[in-house]
Design an enzyme around this catalytic site. Structure first.
Site, PDB file in Angstrom:
ATOM      1  N   LYS A  75      19.378 -32.971  37.617  1.00  0.00           N
ATOM      2  CA  LYS A  75      19.432 -34.380  37.924  1.00  0.00           C
ATOM      3  C   LYS A  75      18.987 -34.441  39.615  1.00  0.00           C
ATOM      4  CE  LYS A  75      22.980 -37.962  38.007  1.00  0.00           C
ATOM      5  NZ  LYS A  75      24.341 -38.182  37.715  1.00  0.00           N
ATOM      6  N   SER A 150      24.990 -41.824  34.122  1.00  0.00           N
ATOM      7  CA  SER A 150      23.690 -41.821  34.859  1.00  0.00           C
ATOM      8  C   SER A 150      22.788 -40.555  34.956  1.00  0.00           C
ATOM      9  CB  SER A 150      24.261 -41.900  36.479  1.00  0.00           C
ATOM     10  OG  SER A 150      24.746 -40.808  36.716  1.00  0.00           O
ATOM     11  N   SER A 174      29.218 -39.828  33.588  1.00  0.00           N
ATOM     12  CA  SER A 174      27.830 -39.459  33.412  1.00  0.00           C
ATOM     13  C   SER A 174      27.178 -38.374  33.001  1.00  0.00           C
ATOM     14  CB  SER A 174      27.022 -39.799  35.071  1.00  0.00           C
ATOM     15  OG  SER A 174      27.415 -41.110  35.436  1.00  0.00           O
TER      16      SER A 174
END
Ligand code: GLN
Length: 483
Positions: A75, A150, A174
């Protein structure tokens, strides 16, 4: 060849080399990775060179871990020396990290090959990966739908078979929520298990890094590689991470699963989701687990508590982006004050601004007691709920999210409805507990996630139950079209 376990087996049998695996993963990243909006940056040359080194190690009989030679995406809020880290934000667009974060460092020490960076909501604020300067990431099961967020890019990439595993971060769900939308396994370890050194802070008392994989077994391998004490993170737990694979016995007899009564009512949740999760629990019950009802009485307050604590911490953490030290600086400004104001106004997106405003408000002198202090008190009560529940059970089961993946754009104008969706995931962050989401069913072809929550430090039992479930079912073997 998309699962980490399949990659490991093929590498160990010398049926494929790491260079070949990385070459294929780079091609998929360029192709479906970009179409899906999942992959936002690649380090092709470096990854191929590292793959060649991994192949040489393996030939020399020096394989470092089950991750040796396997490609992985991070990420884009985990730093790596010499690589950009954008947090999908305009304000960090020009930022290149001068150092390696712990996640990157440990993955490389385990022999994994870091392929590049995955899309996300700006500064990890969101639940759809739509708050990104790179545009939204799409769900591989239906590109018109959200992959969640996210850490949506990481989840979509693993679901689409671009890499066998990926890392995300989880502040209020997330990792677990996009895992449930994309039909993969996503795990948030106990707070403090995985070092936050080099993870760009959103809400420091809640943030935790964890893996996306297809199976609980693979998640155990990744956690073994990235977990454990790190003196550079003051909240890193001193306890050594136990070896997790031996816990995966396939046996759930003698374990008690608690079903919070607040999680199995239909108000607001899709009844089909509740029923898929209930069927998943039935599978575990038939395998010998005992099922009891428990209660988490402060559940109605967890979303508001989370959004007070998280925004307060975010407003403080994001104060460092002032145009002077990190990333983007507004041009043509007449004085210092204008530089701060314009750099921040131009650099942050709407959702991040909303949270900075809310967080600043709840920390302000006149409102601190009414909001922030109150939220901290409720946080203590939420912890107490879990302490009581875990006197009666070993793991807690429930839905990960109240519904399956919804269309991209559907909730863009309604942030509060997105916030309310975090009802099942934020409690684990408030209480610091480990949680995992694993696919347990389908609704109109879209994956449903079951969430298991465990006692602090007891990832082993969570993974044991998740692995036992996967031995009895094949939801984790379904793949989206084209993967
Ligand atoms: N959806 C939650 C939020 O928007 C969770 C975010 C996260 O875990 N990073 O804050």
């Amino acid at each position: 060849m998309e699962s980490l376990e399949a990659q490991r087996a093929a590498l160990e049998a010398s049926e494929i080399s790491s260079v070949e695996l990385v070459t294929e993963a780079l091609a998929r990243s360029e192709d479906s990775g970009k179409d899906l909006g999942a992959v936002i940056g690649l380090r092709a040359e470096a990854a191929l060179a590292e793959a060649a080194e991994s192949d040489a190690r393996r030939r020399g009989g020096d394989s470092r871990s089950p991750l040796e030679g396997a490609p992985v995406l991070l990420k884009d809020n985990m730093v790596m020396q010499g690589e950009p880290t954008t947090c999908a934000s305009r304000i960090l667009e020009p930022f290149v990290s001068p150092y390696d974060g712990a996640a990157a460092e440990r993955l490389q020490a385990a022999g994994a090959i870091i392929l590049g960076r995955a899309n996300m909501d700006e500064f990890a604020m969101g639940a759809t990966t739509e708050n990104s300067i790179f545009g939204p990431a799409h769900n591989p099961w239906d590109p018109a739908r959200t992959c969640g967020g996210s850490s949506g890019g990481s989840a979509a990439a693993v679901a689409a078979g671009i890499t066998g595993f990926a890392l995300g971060s989880d502040t209020g769900g997330s990792i677990r929520q996009p895992a449930s939308f994309c039909g993969v396994v996503g795990m948030k370890p106990t707070y403090g298990r995985v070092s936050r050194w080099g993870l760009v802070a959103f809400a420091s008392s809640l943030d935790q890094i964890g893996p996306f994989t297809h199976t609980a077994r693979e998640a155990a391998w990744v956690l073994e590689a990235i977990g454990g004490h790190d003196p550079r993170d003051s909240t890193s737990l001193p306890e050594a991470l136990p070896s997790l694979e031996p816990a995966l016995t396939g046996d759930v007899a003698g374990l008690t699963i608690g079903l919070p009564k607040e999680y199995f009512v239909d108000d607001g949740a899709d009844p089909a989701v509740i029923s898929a999760v209930r069927q998943g629990v039935d599978t575990l019950e038939r395998a010998g687990a005992k099922v009891v009802e428990v209660t988490l009485p402060h559940t109605p307050y967890v979303v508001s508590t989370y959004y007070l604590v998280a925004t307060a911490e975010a407003s403080s953490n994001l104060a460092r982006y002032d145009g002077a030290r990190y990333g983007r600086r507004a041009e043509g400004v007449e004085d210092l004050d204008a530089m701060y104001r314009r750099s921040r106004s131009e650099g942050f997106g709407a959702e991040v601004k909303r949270r900075i405003l809310l967080g600043t408000y709840v920390l302000s002198a006149g409102y601190f007691d009414a909001y922030y202090r109150k939220a901290q008190q409720v946080r203590t009560l939420v912890r107490g709920d879990f302490e009581q529940a875990f006197e009666r059970c070993d793991v807690i089961a429930g839905p990960t999210y109240p519904e399956v993946a919804f269309p991209i754009g559907a909730k863009l104008d309604d942030p509060v409805s997105l916030y309310l969706g975090d009802i099942y995931t934020v409690s684990a962050n408030l209480a610091g507990l480990p949680g995992i989401s694993l696919p347990c069913g389908e609704i109109d072809g879209l994956p449903v996630g079951m969430q298991l929550l465990g006692r602090a430090l007891d990832e082993a039992t969570l993974l044991r139950v998740a692995d036992a479930f996967q031995r009895l079912t094949d939801h984790h073997e379904r793949r989206p079209p084209g993967a």
